[in-house]
Design a protein around this motif. Structure first.
Motif, short mmCIF file in Angstrom:
data_model
loop_
_atom_site.label_atom_id
_atom_site.label_comp_id
_atom_site.label_asym_id
_atom_site.label_seq_id
_atom_site.Cartn_x
_atom_site.Cartn_y
_atom_site.Cartn_z
N VAL A 1 0.88 -1.18 0.00
CA VAL A 1 0.00 0.00 0.00
C VAL A 1 0.91 1.22 0.00
O VAL A 1 1.87 1.28 0.78
CB VAL A 1 -0.92 0.01 1.24
N PRO B 297 2.57 4.66 0.83
CA PRO B 297 2.64 5.28 2.16
C PRO B 297 1.51 6.27 2.42
O PRO B 297 0.92 6.28 3.50
CB PRO B 297 3.99 6.00 2.15
N ARG C 223 -1.73 4.60 3.67
CA ARG C 223 -1.73 3.66 4.79
C ARG C 223 -2.72 4.12 5.86
O ARG C 223 -3.15 5.26 5.87
CB ARG C 223 -0.32 3.53 5.36
N LYS C 224 -3.04 3.22 6.76
CA LYS C 224 -3.99 3.48 7.87
C LYS C 224 -5.39 3.83 7.36
O LYS C 224 -6.14 4.55 8.01
CB LYS C 224 -3.48 4.60 8.79
#
Ligand code: ADE
Length: 498
Positions: free
Chosen positions: A432, A434, A437-438
Motif C-alpha cells: 500500500v 505510504p 496507509r492506515k
C-alpha cells in the motif's frame, strides 16, 4: 515470439499455420512464423540436399552444408535455441511448451528421409524433441504441433485476458463433459444440475464427472490422481502447517515426488518449487534424495524447496547445496463464510461515486470514499514494479498479472495499493502506498482476495515472516489462524548475495 522453421517444404508449414488463432496472431504481429527453404541454401548445381549414408543402409540423408547455411541465415552470428524434431528426442509436453514459450526466438529444424548428417546437428541443435512414440515422414507436422502449443501460451495469442496456462484446478483429471443448446437432442437431455443455476452443485457434478471420465479413459492419470489424494489424510494431521501442500493437491497443481507414511514431497507444477515434510529424519533424507533425482531429471540444477521441519535444514543443505533464505508462519483462513466487505471497497466505479456523494451530502463534509478494487492489467505493470520492494522480478509480476491474480485498490481512480496470489497459491504481493496507509486499503485487498478464493473453492492462506508485524496484525484482524511451527524456504544463494 519469432519462429524460424527450416524445412524442405516451406509451403506446408506456412499454409498449416496461416489459419485460425495462430494465423490471426501472426497477422497481428504477436507471432512471426518464417519458413526457410533449406533447398535455397544448397551449393549443389542440381539443387540437391541429400546423399547416401556412409557405411551403407537404406534411404538418403540430408547433408550438412545446406542445413548449416540455412541455419546461419537466421542465426546470424548468434546461437538461438534450435530444436530438431525427431522421434529420438525428449517427449513434448505441456511443461516443455511452457518453458519454450519464454523464449523470444526459436529455430525449428525439420528432418526428412532417413535423417540429417550428425555433424551439423552437433553444431547447431540445442534441443531434440519428439511429439510421440511413432514415426512420421518428416518433421513438418511435429514443428506445426510445437508452434501451436507454444504459441497459445504467448501472451495475447488467445485474445485479451485469456491465459493459455489456465492454472487448472483439476490437475491430473480430464475435462468434464460439456453441453450447449438445445436442452434436448436425439432424445438426450442435458444433465438437469447444469440448468439449476446452483454453482456449488454444478462444480461438484463437474468434478465427479471428471473423476469418472479419467478413471475410464486414462487409468494412468487416474492412478496419479489417487496417489496424490491418498497423501491428504496424513498432511491434514497438521492442517495449518501443511496448508500449502494440501492446497496444491486440492487445486490440482501438485506432482507427487515421494511418499512414505507422513513423509511427503510434492512438486508445484506451476513454479517447479518442491514442498517437503518429514515424519522423521531418515524418511526425510530419502525424500530429499528423491527430490534431488527428480530435479536432475527435470534439468533443474538448483531446486527451490519449502521445508516443513527445522530439523531437515542441514540435510537439505548437504544434499542439495541450498540454504535457508527466509522462514514463515502459515496464516490460514479456516472458515467457509466470506468476510464482510461493507465500508472496505466497491468493485464498481459508478457505485463508488454515488456512495461518495451520498456520504458527503449526509455528513456535510468530505468523507474519504472507500477503495475500488479491480483486476490489474499489463498497463499497471510499471506501477507495480516501481512500488513493490519485495520481488524484483519483472517476469514474475507480469506472469501474476497475466494469470489474473493481481488486484489493485484505487482511490478516486488513483492506484493506492495492490495484492495478489503467488504461483504456488499463497496470498501476498501486498503493498500500500505510504500516503494511503492506515485507511484499511490492505485489509480491503486481502478481504477481496480471500472472498475471491473462497468463491473458487480454495482455502485462502498466506505466509507471514516472523518480523512482519504489520502483516501479522492484518491477518489476525481478518481472523486467520497461524501455524505453530514455521516453514523454511531453501534455495541456492546467488553468488552476489553470499
Ligand atoms: N519426425 C518424425 N517423426 C517424429 C516424431 N514422432 N516427433 C518429432 N519429429 C518426428
Amino acid at each position: 515470439m519469432r519462429f524460424h522453421i527450416l524445412t524442405l517444404f516451406p509451403e506446408m508449414v506456412q499454409q498449416g499455420l496461416a489459419e485460425s488463432i495462430i494465423g490471426r496472431a501472426a497477422a497481428n504481429d504477436i507471432l512471426s512464423i518464417d519458413a526457410v527453404n533449406i533447398r535455397d541454401y544448397t551449393i549443389d548445381k542440381h539443387r540437391k540436399t541429400d546423399d547416401y549414408p556412409y557405411g551403407g543402409g537404406a534411404g538418403m540423408l540430408m547433408q550438412a552444408q545446406p542445413v548449416y547455411d540455412a541455419w546461419k541465415s537466421v542465426a546470424g552470428g548468434g546461437r538461438p535455441r534450435t530444436v530438431y524434431l525427431t522421434p529420438q528426442g525428449q517427449t513434448f509436453t505441456q511443461k516443455l511448451a511452457r518453458e519454450l514459450a519464454r523464449e523470444d526466438e526459436l529455430v525449428l529444424l525439420c528432418g526428412h528421409y532417413e535423417g540429417i548428417d550428425e555433424r551439423v546437428l552437433e553444431e547447431i541443435v540445442t534441443d531434440y524433441i519428439s511429439i510421440g512414440d511413432y514415426v512420421l515422414t518428416g518433421g513438418e507436422l511435429p514443428a506445426m504441433v510445437l508452434v501451436d502449443a507454444v504459441s497459445r501460451m504467448v501472451p495475447g495469442v488467445l485474445g485479451n485476458g485469456v491465459s493459455g496456462e489456465t492454472e487448472s484446478f483439476e490437475g491430473d483429471l480430464l475435462e468434464y463433459p460439456q453441453y450447449s443448446r438445445p436442452e434436448e437432442w436425439h432424445g438426450k437431455r442435458v444433465p438437469p444440475v447444469l440448468l439449476s443455476g446452483n454453482q456449488k452443485e454444478i462444480a461438484a457434478w463437474r468434478r465427479e464427472a471428471a473423476v469418472a471420465r479419467t478413471r475410464e479413459r486414462r487409468p494412468d492419470l487416474y492412478r496419479r490422481y489417487e496417489a496424490l489424494r491418498a497423501c491428504l489424510p496424513a498432511l491434514k494431521k497438521e492442517k495449518l502447517l501443511h496448508i500449502d501442500m494440501t492446497e496444491l493437491i486440492e487445486r490440482g497443481q501438485a506432482r507427487l515426488v515421494y511418499v512414505k507414511g507422513r513423509t511427503v514431497c510434492l512438486c508445484d507444477t506451476a513454479s517447479g518449487i518442491y514442498l517437503h515434510t518429514a515424519e522423521n529424519r531418515e524418511d526425510g533424507i530419502a525424500a530429499l534424495l528423491a527430490l534431488r533425482e527428480d530435479a536432475a531429471a527435470c534439468g533443474e540444477e538448483s531446486p527451490m524447496l519449502t521445508l516443513h521441519q527445522k530439523f531437515m535444514r542441514e540435510d537439505a543443505q548437504k544434499l542439495l547445496g541450498v540454504e535457508e533464505t527466509m522462514s514463515f508462519y502459515q496464516a490460514v483462513y479456516t472458515r467457509k463464510e466470506k468476510l464482510p466487505v461493507s465500508g472496505l471497497y466497491q468493485t464498481d466505479a459508478g457505485q463508488q461515486e454515488k456512495r461518495a456523494r451520498r456520504d458527503a451530502a449526509q455528513n456535510g463534509k468530505d468523507k474519504k470514499p472507500a477503495a475500488e478494487i479491480r483486476r490489474l492489467t499489463l498497463e499497471e505493470l510499471a506501477f507495480v514494479r516501481s512500488v513493490y520492494r519485495t520481488v524484483d522480478d519483472e517476469n514474475y509480476i507480469r506472469d501474476r498479472i497475466e494469470k489474473g491474480w493481481m488486484y489493485g485498490a484505487f482511490v478516486d481512480g488513483v492506484p493506492a495499493g495492490f495484492a495478489g496470489m503467488h504461483t504456488e497459491g499463497g496470498l501476498g504481493l501486498l503493498e500500500v502506498l505510504p500516503e494511503y496507509r492506515k485507511r484499511h486499503i490492505g485489509k480491503a485487498l486481502e478481504t477481496y482476495l480471500i472472498n475471491l478464493s473462497l468463491e473458487q473453492g480454495m482455502t485462502p492462506y498466506g505466509q507471514v515472516a516472523e518480523d512482519n508485524e504489520a502483516s501479522r496484525k492484518l491477518q489476525e484482524s481478518l481472523g486467520l489462524c497461524f501455524s505453530r511451527q514455521k516453514v523454511y524456504w531453501m534455495e541456492k544463494k546467488h553468488p552476489e548475495k553470499l
